[in-house]
Scaffold this motif. Sequence first.
Motif, PDB file in Angstrom:
ATOM      1  N   ARG A   1       1.009  -1.262   0.018  1.00 20.88           N
ATOM      2  CA  ARG A   1       0.011  -0.084   0.095  1.00 20.88           C
ATOM      3  C   ARG A   1       0.875   1.115   0.164  1.00 20.88           C
ATOM      4  NH1 ARG A   1      -5.221   1.293   1.626  1.00 20.88           N
ATOM      5  NH2 ARG A   1      -5.427  -0.701   2.237  1.00 20.88           N
ATOM      6  N   GLY A   2       2.017   1.294   0.789  1.00 22.60           N
ATOM      7  CA  GLY A   2       2.861   2.528   1.014  1.00 22.60           C
ATOM      8  C   GLY A   2       3.395   2.952  -0.172  1.00 22.60           C
ATOM      9  N   ILE A   3       3.791   1.876  -1.010  1.00 21.65           N
ATOM     10  CA  ILE A   3       4.418   1.946  -2.596  1.00 21.65           C
ATOM     11  C   ILE A   3       3.494   2.748  -3.285  1.00 21.65           C
ATOM     12  CG2 ILE A   3       5.283   0.821  -4.616  1.00 21.65           C
ATOM     13  CD1 ILE A   3       6.144  -1.541  -2.560  1.00 21.65           C
ATOM     14  N   TYR A   4       2.055   2.323  -3.399  1.00 23.29           N
ATOM     15  CA  TYR A   4       1.289   2.850  -4.325  1.00 23.29           C
ATOM     16  C   TYR A   4       0.589   4.396  -3.762  1.00 23.29           C
ATOM     17  CZ  TYR A   4       1.564  -1.559  -6.935  1.00 23.29           C
ATOM     18  OH  TYR A   4       1.947  -2.629  -7.663  1.00 23.29           O
ATOM     19  N   GLU A   5       0.676   4.436  -2.341  1.00 25.54           N
ATOM     20  CA  GLU A   5       0.304   5.504  -1.737  1.00 25.54           C
ATOM     21  C   GLU A   5       1.276   6.781  -2.495  1.00 25.54           C
ATOM     22  OE1 GLU A   5      -2.114   4.525   2.135  1.00 25.54           O
ATOM     23  OE2 GLU A   5      -0.127   4.854   2.319  1.00 25.54           O
ATOM     24  N   GLY A   6       2.496   6.483  -2.272  1.00 22.34           N
ATOM     25  CA  GLY A   6       3.300   7.749  -2.556  1.00 22.34           C
ATOM     26  C   GLY A   6       3.394   7.922  -4.245  1.00 22.34           C
ATOM     27  N   MET A   7       3.265   6.725  -4.715  1.00 27.55           N
ATOM     28  CA  MET A   7       3.351   6.773  -6.367  1.00 27.55           C
ATOM     29  C   MET A   7       2.309   7.554  -6.958  1.00 27.55           C
ATOM     30  SD  MET A   7       4.373   3.526  -8.580  1.00 27.55           S
ATOM     31  CE  MET A   7       4.541   3.661 -10.152  1.00 27.55           C
ATOM     32  N   ALA A   8       1.108   7.082  -6.295  1.00 33.04           N
ATOM     33  CA  ALA A   8      -0.304   7.635  -6.847  1.00 33.04           C
ATOM     34  C   ALA A   8      -0.347   9.063  -6.732  1.00 33.04           C
ATOM     35  CB  ALA A   8      -1.340   7.000  -6.317  1.00 33.04           C
ATOM     36  N   ALA A   9       0.370   9.794  -5.460  1.00 27.27           N
ATOM     37  CA  ALA A   9       0.592  10.974  -5.122  1.00 27.27           C
ATOM     38  C   ALA A   9       1.619  11.830  -6.102  1.00 27.27           C
ATOM     39  CB  ALA A   9       0.989  11.348  -3.673  1.00 27.27           C
ATOM     40  N   GLY A  10       2.288  11.158  -6.954  1.00 30.38           N
ATOM     41  CA  GLY A  10       2.983  11.863  -7.724  1.00 30.38           C
ATOM     42  C   GLY A  10       4.566  11.685  -7.381  1.00 30.38           C
ATOM     43  N   LEU A  11       4.958  10.901  -6.337  1.00 30.24           N
ATOM     44  CA  LEU A  11       6.191  10.856  -5.672  1.00 30.24           C
ATOM     45  C   LEU A  11       7.062   9.882  -6.951  1.00 30.24           C
ATOM     46  CD1 LEU A  11       6.028  10.800  -2.073  1.00 30.24           C
ATOM     47  CD2 LEU A  11       6.609  12.762  -3.701  1.00 30.24           C
TER      48      LEU A  11
END
Length: 388
Positions: A299-309
């Motif tokens: 989840r943490g991978i996709y949370e940051g990635m989806a936010a544009g990081l």
Amino acid sequence: MKRILYVTGKIPDNNILNDGGDSTVAEFIEALGNQNDLDLLLIRSDVDTIGAVPNVKHIIKIKKDMLCKDNYGKKQASKYEKWINSGEIIAKTIREIESDYDVIIMQHIMCILGLAREDEKILRKTLLLPMFTGQFYIKAGEYVPPIYIQKEKQALSIIKYILSPSMIEKSVLMKEYNVAEKRIVVIPRPIKFPYIHRSRCNKKCTRLLYIGSVRAQKNHIGAICMMNNLIRLNRNIKLLCCGAIQEHSIFESCQKKIHEYGLEEHIEFCGNQSAKALEQIINLCDINISVSNCETFGRGIYEGMAAGLPTVILSRLGHARQSCGISAAPIAATDYADMAQIINTLICDDDAFSNESQKGEILQKELSSRVIFKKMQSTVDSIFDFNE
């Protein structure tokens, strides 16, 4: 409209997110609670402190530390023995109330360990979210008694419907537990944080983000080792670690390692954060990382990635590059030194940084709450004949 019982030991409160399990129960309540009568069966030692929950009709409470919340990370063998006993208590409770429900959703494989083939009425209306099986706890670095794995296999041999967030978990269920493929549906977890296209903008200090509870699975010592490599390439770096401290012995080891490497000014543990606070921290950061030993979803991978990081993971988490229904993938590094080099390149290359940030826009479309909640409801409808 159907009557649904959701069985969990997690808190469905976006103000208290100890880990991905808390987010998962909150998401299912939001996805299913509006269109159905949904009750919670909560299994926690602190259950009396939990009040009303939006979209939940009734809360049934079992006041017991069944998730070993009070001694997480200690006496691991005893923890699994306790889970086996907890499964029996949960099964006894559900047998007494199952006739009140059309669907029973179990969050964590522990919840089904007490069920038997004779519980056919329960089994045919139960949907399991395994969360983390014994095989994943082993990959995370824990000792799992053989009896616990045996109990899991027995339970999984009779459960009829399983909802998994990833192809990697599906693969483990099929290969390690001999679960038939037709019994597993894969739907990734939803992401709520908004997308912002990021650019370097010549920042003096680059902030890295690692989202994950402090426990063996998340391998924070590895993140510190990676930072020790990175700081030799670029000293204007800071790592923010966001997540509840669930294993204090590991946190203490991290502090010692930080002191050993002289990284006190470069690494900060932010602790447990609400969803709103986590979003604010994400927006302060530049690059997202994961050095976890294993993930069923990440989840943490996709949370940051989806936010544009721009997001960099270790290659052992390669399943994050091949998840069901997800076409954007993070960058995979072979080891800590390679991860440090990749991060330094992103910092120095504006185009590469911008290109990686744009992947978040893709994830927003594929993992939006609207898309995933619709899949959740339609899956439950199709399995349990909601439309009859």
